[in-house]
Design a protein around this motif. Structure first.
Motif, mmCIF file in Angstrom:
data_model
loop_
_atom_site.group_PDB
_atom_site.id
_atom_site.type_symbol
_atom_site.label_atom_id
_atom_site.label_comp_id
_atom_site.label_asym_id
_atom_site.label_seq_id
_atom_site.Cartn_x
_atom_site.Cartn_y
_atom_site.Cartn_z
ATOM 1 N N VAL A 43 -116.553 7.091 22.288
ATOM 2 C CA VAL A 43 -116.626 8.500 22.675
ATOM 3 C C VAL A 43 -115.254 8.940 23.174
ATOM 4 N N ILE A 44 -114.763 10.049 22.601
ATOM 5 C CA ILE A 44 -113.453 10.583 22.974
ATOM 6 C C ILE A 44 -113.645 11.988 23.505
ATOM 7 N N ASN A 45 -113.137 12.236 24.698
ATOM 8 C CA ASN A 45 -113.203 13.567 25.282
ATOM 9 C C ASN A 45 -112.112 14.429 24.643
ATOM 10 N N ALA A 46 -112.500 15.578 24.103
ATOM 11 C CA ALA A 46 -111.538 16.456 23.426
ATOM 12 C C ALA A 46 -110.529 17.062 24.394
ATOM 13 N N GLU A 47 -110.825 17.030 25.702
ATOM 14 C CA GLU A 47 -109.871 17.527 26.689
ATOM 15 C C GLU A 47 -108.639 16.636 26.774
ATOM 16 N N ASN A 48 -108.816 15.354 26.520
ATOM 17 C CA ASN A 48 -107.712 14.403 26.586
ATOM 18 C C ASN A 48 -106.935 14.492 25.269
ATOM 19 N N PHE A 49 -105.953 15.369 25.237
ATOM 20 C CA PHE A 49 -105.238 15.689 24.007
ATOM 21 C C PHE A 49 -104.603 14.461 23.360
ATOM 22 N N THR A 50 -103.985 13.614 24.150
ATOM 23 C CA THR A 50 -103.290 12.450 23.599
ATOM 24 C C THR A 50 -104.247 11.521 22.873
ATOM 25 N N THR A 51 -105.348 11.182 23.512
ATOM 26 C CA THR A 51 -106.338 10.302 22.880
ATOM 27 C C THR A 51 -106.989 10.968 21.688
ATOM 28 N N PHE A 52 -107.284 12.255 21.832
ATOM 29 C CA PHE A 52 -107.932 13.030 20.777
ATOM 30 C C PHE A 52 -107.086 13.064 19.512
ATOM 31 N N ILE A 53 -105.813 13.424 19.640
ATOM 32 C CA ILE A 53 -104.959 13.527 18.450
ATOM 33 C C ILE A 53 -104.642 12.143 17.883
ATOM 34 N N THR A 54 -104.508 11.146 18.752
ATOM 35 C CA THR A 54 -104.249 9.794 18.268
ATOM 36 C C THR A 54 -105.389 9.313 17.384
ATOM 37 N N TYR A 55 -106.618 9.563 17.814
ATOM 38 C CA TYR A 55 -107.759 9.157 16.995
ATOM 39 C C TYR A 55 -107.785 9.949 15.680
ATOM 40 N N LEU A 56 -107.556 11.250 15.749
ATOM 41 C CA LEU A 56 -107.627 12.069 14.538
ATOM 42 C C LEU A 56 -106.591 11.647 13.498
ATOM 43 N N LEU A 57 -105.474 11.086 13.943
ATOM 44 C CA LEU A 57 -104.458 10.608 13.000
ATOM 45 C C LEU A 57 -104.929 9.380 12.222
ATOM 46 N N THR A 58 -105.930 8.686 12.746
ATOM 47 C CA THR A 58 -106.436 7.488 12.068
ATOM 48 C C THR A 58 -107.613 7.783 11.133
ATOM 49 N N VAL A 59 -108.142 9.000 11.196
ATOM 50 C CA VAL A 59 -109.304 9.357 10.374
ATOM 51 C C VAL A 59 -108.874 9.537 8.931
ATOM 52 N N LYS A 60 -109.633 8.946 8.030
ATOM 53 C CA LYS A 60 -109.338 9.047 6.601
ATOM 54 C C LYS A 60 -110.165 10.165 5.973
ATOM 55 N N ASN A 61 -109.663 10.701 4.861
ATOM 56 C CA ASN A 61 -110.405 11.727 4.131
ATOM 57 C C ASN A 61 -111.757 11.170 3.702
ATOM 58 N N GLY A 62 -112.790 11.982 3.843
ATOM 59 C CA GLY A 62 -114.141 11.570 3.490
ATOM 60 C C GLY A 62 -114.902 10.934 4.640
ATOM 61 N N GLN A 63 -114.197 10.647 5.743
ATOM 62 C CA GLN A 63 -114.851 10.038 6.904
ATOM 63 C C GLN A 63 -115.605 11.103 7.685
ATOM 64 N N GLU A 64 -116.762 10.739 8.208
ATOM 65 C CA GLU A 64 -117.579 11.668 8.983
ATOM 66 C C GLU A 64 -117.431 11.375 10.468
ATOM 67 N N ILE A 65 -117.279 12.445 11.248
ATOM 68 C CA ILE A 65 -117.256 12.315 12.697
ATOM 69 C C ILE A 65 -118.279 13.276 13.281
ATOM 70 N N THR A 66 -118.605 13.067 14.536
ATOM 71 C CA THR A 66 -119.595 13.897 15.208
ATOM 72 C C THR A 66 -118.989 14.477 16.477
ATOM 73 N N PHE A 67 -119.120 15.785 16.639
ATOM 74 C CA PHE A 67 -118.751 16.439 17.881
ATOM 75 C C PHE A 67 -120.034 16.653 18.677
ATOM 76 N N ILE A 68 -119.979 16.415 19.975
ATOM 77 C CA ILE A 68 -121.103 16.679 20.864
ATOM 78 C C ILE A 68 -120.643 17.697 21.902
ATOM 79 N N ILE A 69 -121.407 18.767 22.021
ATOM 80 C CA ILE A 69 -121.109 19.820 22.991
ATOM 81 C C ILE A 69 -122.238 19.821 24.012
ATOM 82 N N ASN A 70 -121.871 19.634 25.270
ATOM 83 C CA ASN A 70 -122.864 19.527 26.326
ATOM 84 C C ASN A 70 -122.481 20.452 27.475
ATOM 85 N N GLY A 71 -123.338 21.411 27.777
ATOM 86 C CA GLY A 71 -123.081 22.337 28.872
ATOM 87 C C GLY A 71 -123.774 23.663 28.614
ATOM 88 N N GLU A 72 -123.495 24.622 29.464
ATOM 89 C CA GLU A 72 -124.088 25.945 29.322
ATOM 90 C C GLU A 72 -123.522 26.656 28.094
#
Length: 106
Positions: A43-72
């Motif tokens: 689980v990667i918090n999208a607020e943490n820009f460094t971790t977020f972008i680092t992970y996105l750089l490793t994602v390959k085309n065709g790969q599926e990811i899931t965003f979870i939005i929790n709150g009001e």
């Protein structure tokens, strides 16, 4: 009580840096949480820009990811997230500099 909302997203092309920045800013300004769940269930918090972008750089085309939005009003943030990720979110072509203006100095 609001339930978490998920968004399944399959990468056709990498997200542009402006899209990544907007998602991170959306997460930071949201009175809740926006997470990304990786294929190995990390689980990667999208607020943490460094971790977020680092992970996105490793994602390959065709790969599926899931965003979870929790709150009001998570459904509203889901719409914002879809808009950012969608192919409609193009870079606005704006001039870098303003045109020169003449000033009358008397």
């Amino acid at each position: 009580m609001n339930k978490p909302i998920t968004l399944q997203f399959t990468f056709k092309n990498h997200l542009r840096i402006d899209q990544v920045i907007k998602i991170s800013q959306l997460a930071k300004s949201y009175n809740g949480s926006i997470y990304l769940v990786t294929k190995n269930k990390s689980v990667i918090n999208a607020e943490n820009f460094t971790t977020f972008i680092t992970y996105l750089l490793t994602v390959k085309n065709g790969q599926e990811i899931t965003f979870i939005i929790n709150g009001e009003y998570s459904h509203l943030k889901l719409n914002d997230l879809k808009k950012i990720i969608s192919s409609e979110a193009k870079l606005a072509k704006k001039p870098m500099l303003q045109p020169a203006m003449k000033a009358n100095m008397e």
